[in-house]
Enzyme design. Structure first.
Site, PDB file in Angstrom:
ATOM      1  N   LYS A  70       0.723  -1.456  -0.002  1.00 25.17           N
ATOM      2  CA  LYS A  70       0.115  -0.067  -0.089  1.00 25.17           C
ATOM      3  C   LYS A  70       0.729   1.304  -0.189  1.00 25.17           C
ATOM      4  CE  LYS A  70      -2.908  -0.327   3.800  1.00 25.17           C
ATOM      5  NZ  LYS A  70      -2.201   0.903   4.510  1.00 25.17           N
ATOM      6  N   THR A  72       4.032   1.521  -0.755  1.00 24.23           N
ATOM      7  CA  THR A  72       5.016   1.750  -1.930  1.00 24.23           C
ATOM      8  C   THR A  72       3.847   2.031  -3.362  1.00 24.23           C
ATOM      9  OG1 THR A  72       5.935  -0.352  -1.571  1.00 24.23           O
ATOM     10  CG2 THR A  72       6.124  -0.028  -3.752  1.00 24.23           C
ATOM     11  N   ARG A  93       2.058   8.036   6.954  1.00 26.41           N
ATOM     12  CA  ARG A  93       3.166   7.758   8.350  1.00 26.41           C
ATOM     13  C   ARG A  93       4.422   8.058   8.430  1.00 26.41           C
ATOM     14  NH1 ARG A  93      -0.608   3.237  10.543  1.00 26.41           N
ATOM     15  NH2 ARG A  93      -0.083   2.457   7.951  1.00 26.41           N
ATOM     16  N   LYS A 104       8.418  -6.490  10.696  1.00 24.03           N
ATOM     17  CA  LYS A 104       7.588  -6.102   9.600  1.00 24.03           C
ATOM     18  C   LYS A 104       9.019  -4.792   8.812  1.00 24.03           C
ATOM     19  CE  LYS A 104       4.189  -3.303   7.848  1.00 24.03           C
ATOM     20  NZ  LYS A 104       3.223  -1.785   8.682  1.00 24.03           N
ATOM     21  N   ALA A 272      -2.444   0.846  13.607  1.00 26.93           N
ATOM     22  CA  ALA A 272      -4.115   1.160  12.877  1.00 26.93           C
ATOM     23  C   ALA A 272      -5.065  -0.057  13.596  1.00 26.93           C
ATOM     24  CB  ALA A 272      -4.272   0.448  11.151  1.00 26.93           C
ATOM     25  N   PHE A 300      -3.774  -0.960   7.411  1.00 23.82           N
ATOM     26  CA  PHE A 300      -4.139  -2.337   7.033  1.00 23.82           C
ATOM     27  C   PHE A 300      -5.022  -1.805   5.527  1.00 23.82           C
ATOM     28  CE2 PHE A 300      -2.946  -3.062  11.629  1.00 23.82           C
ATOM     29  CZ  PHE A 300      -1.705  -3.388  11.499  1.00 23.82           C
ATOM     30  N   PHE A 380       3.380  -8.513  -9.511  1.00 22.95           N
ATOM     31  CA  PHE A 380       4.232  -9.427  -8.844  1.00 22.95           C
ATOM     32  C   PHE A 380       4.529 -10.252  -9.929  1.00 22.95           C
ATOM     33  CE2 PHE A 380       2.875  -8.071  -5.067  1.00 22.95           C
ATOM     34  CZ  PHE A 380       4.093  -7.920  -3.704  1.00 22.95           C
ATOM     35  N   TRP A 408       7.229  -0.528  -7.775  1.00 24.30           N
ATOM     36  CA  TRP A 408       8.071  -1.171  -7.399  1.00 24.30           C
ATOM     37  C   TRP A 408       9.170  -1.141  -8.022  1.00 24.30           C
ATOM     38  CZ3 TRP A 408      11.551  -5.322  -7.355  1.00 24.30           C
ATOM     39  CH2 TRP A 408      12.132  -5.175  -6.009  1.00 24.30           C
TER      40      TRP A 408
END
Length: 555
Positions: A70, A72, A93, A104, A272, A300, A380, A408
């Site tokens: 998200k 990215t 954020r 993470k 979140a 999230f 991907f 990405w």
């Protein structure tokens, strides 16, 4: 392929004064933190009265271990819009050291869609989280000192709900005993630590519109009750001014840039699943004052971050979003369809079709708020053409536009289709934004409305404790606050094992906390960790620095 940190370290950054000039900010508006970071004066909000850009929220389907990307996509979309000649600004954020050193990793985007300097942003940045931790722990220290110095207010040591805070994952601090060692060390009592981003101070900083409101919200924090059950607020303890003073600089938004030199405000980062999961109101408003299009995100999936962005942040900020981007991956949709993480590279159209039900529910939820929505397929390498065609066809059946993104791997260039889709959406569909509930509804009815309409629950079961707490908060005058649901991020339900689009379930509210300063109540629907632990192999084991100061291992 280079790692994220290698990509970031090879980027050609421009001096932050040049980035600021792109959005009409002068050197007088900046407080420099080196060559590539700056705090922005709050006076900018007054000087640019009347200007307002378009606001795009990036959200996602229910998260899975496969990842959705998200942040990215948020960064990549901002870069793509700039490539199309729009004055776009990113507003996200800032990371917490807990995830960075834990499981993470960082929160600065990835690949060729990152905010930089990546190492600085992930490690201390401009010190905002440390300032929040200091203000939080000042209040904790003052409360225990008050008990030691005679307890004039009659605070009940067994009814204090203000823990300590630390910005590192440390499970050993979840439950502790303090004040041991005799009278000189204070009053013995049970206490606990939370991670700094779970602090109500973080939520307050992100929901304050200015310094005066920050101080007022801090004054309204309710950290304890007396032996008679009467509330004790920070204003009673007379430290709101000191706490606000510690946050004076932290309240100012941080300005950095993306890999492609798109301006980015990175500021604030509340949890979140127990808070509202959005960057600060001030940073968002500053971006709207200085940019033509603002791309922001919420934590999230849309059932948590987006719902709270709309019902809490937009309400307190007085801002209206113009459109929403819903990020999805083929990989993430196949997991609720029954595919194990190790098998995600294998084509499975049946699992994908089953998983689309989750996407469908999130699209429905966004439309409940009267907002246009576009689906962004974050591609991907293992995604097959058949899988992509199936997902695109499902989106057409839902009547929702869809765009393939490769931000990405390709940066802004890989987000041009999404950027063009967003611009078409802004032209063709007007926002008819509305809140899901009105504030004059009883707290219980607000909770039930979210559970039924957003999660798809049949209803809500309240424990006797939760019933008493709701009645007490309404009796104290807090019944008109919005609700900030604390729920697992791994399911639309309160059971992380229920994947996809579960049906026939009920939500259980076991207790309800009050964040009187931030201005919301927090119904707890399951075991929510406010102090995470480290995994068996923490990310910190891979982070290193050489004798010349070059950092490796961040991701």
């Amino acid at each position: 392929m280079k790692t994220d940190i290698e990509i970031a370290q090879s980027a050609r950054l421009r001096p932050i004064e040049e980035i600021a000039a792109q959005i009409g900010l002068s050197e007088e508006d900046l407080e420099l933190y080196g060559r590539y970071k700056a705090k922005v004066s709050l006076d900018v909000l007054k000087k640019k009265e009347g200007e307002k850009g378009k606001l795009i929220l990036v959200t996602a389907i229910t998260p899975t271990p496969a990842g959705e990307g998200k942040t990215t996509v948020t960064v990549g979309l901002g870069q793509a819009l700039n490539k199309l000649g729009k004055k776009a600004v990113v507003a996200i954020r800032e990371p917490s050291l807990g995830p960075v050193m834990g499981l993470k990793g960082g929160a600065a985007g990835g690949g060729y869609s990152q905010v930089v300097p990546m190492e600085d942003i992930n490690l201390h940045f401009t010190g905002d989280l440390h300032a929040i931790g200091a203000a939080h722990n000042l209040l904790a220290a003052v409360i225990d000192n008050h008990l030691k110095q005679g307890n004039e207010l009659g605070i009940d040591p067994a009814n204090i709900n203000w823990p300590r805070a630390l910005d590192i994952n440390d499970r050993a601090l979840r439950e502790i005993v303090i004040g041991l060692g005799g009278k000189v060390n204070g009053v013995p009592r049970q206490d606990r630590f939370i991670i700094t981003v779970a602090s109500e101070i973080m939520a307050i900083l992100c929901l304050a519109n200015d310094l005066a409101e920050l101080k007022e919200k801090i004054s309204n924090i309710l950290p304890a009750y007396t032996y008679e059950g009467k509330p004790v607020k920070v204003r009673d303890l007379k430290v709101a001014g000191a706490m606000a003073a510690l946050l004076k600089d932290a309240l100012k938004p941080n300005l950095v840039q993306t890999l492609e030199n798109t301006p980015a405000f990175v500021h604030g980062g509340p949890f979140a699943n127990i808070a509202h999961g959005c960057n600060s109101i001030i940073a968002t408003k500053m971006a709207l004052k200085t940019g033509e299009i603002v791309v922001t995100e919420a934590g999230f999936g849309a059932d948590l971050g987006a719902e709270k962005f709309f019902n809490i942040k937009c309400r307190y900020a007085g801002i209206t979003p113009d459109a929403t981007v819903l990020v999805v991956t083929i990989r993430a949709l196949k997991m609720p369809g029954g595919v194990n993480k190790d098998d995600l590279a294998r084509e499975d159209l049946q699992a994908l079709e089953k998983g689309v039900a989750n996407l469908e529910k999130h699209v429905e939820n966004i439309r409940k708020f009267g907002l246009p929505v576009i689906v962004a397929i974050n591609r991907f390498p293992a995604d097959t053409e058949a899988e992509l065609q199936l997902l695109e066809e499902k989106c057409r059946q839902l009547g929702v536009p869809v765009a393939l993104t490769e931000v990405w791997a390709k940066g802004g260039e890989g987000g041009l289709a999404l950027a063009e889709g967003v611009l078409r959406l802004l032209e063709e569909e007007k926002s008819d934004f509305n809140f899901l509930y009105e504030l004059d509804l009883p707290l219980r009815e607000k909770i039930e409305k979210i559970a039924r309409e957003i999660y798809g629950a049949e209803g809500v079961d309240f424990s006797s404790t939760a019933e008493r707490q709701l009645a007490r908060y309404e009796e104290l005058g807090y019944g008109n606050l919005p609700v900030c649901m604390a729920k697992t991020q791994n399911s639309l339900s309160d059971n992380p094992a229920l994947k996809g689009r579960p049906e026939g379930f009920r939500i259980t509210v076991r207790e309800v906390n009050l964040s009187a300063g931030a201005g919301f109540v927090v119904p707890l629907t399951g075991p929510i960790l406010t102090m995470p632990g480290l995994p068996a192999k923490p990310a910190a084991e891979s982070i290193d620095i050489d004798e010349e100061g070059n950092i490796t291992g961040l991701f």
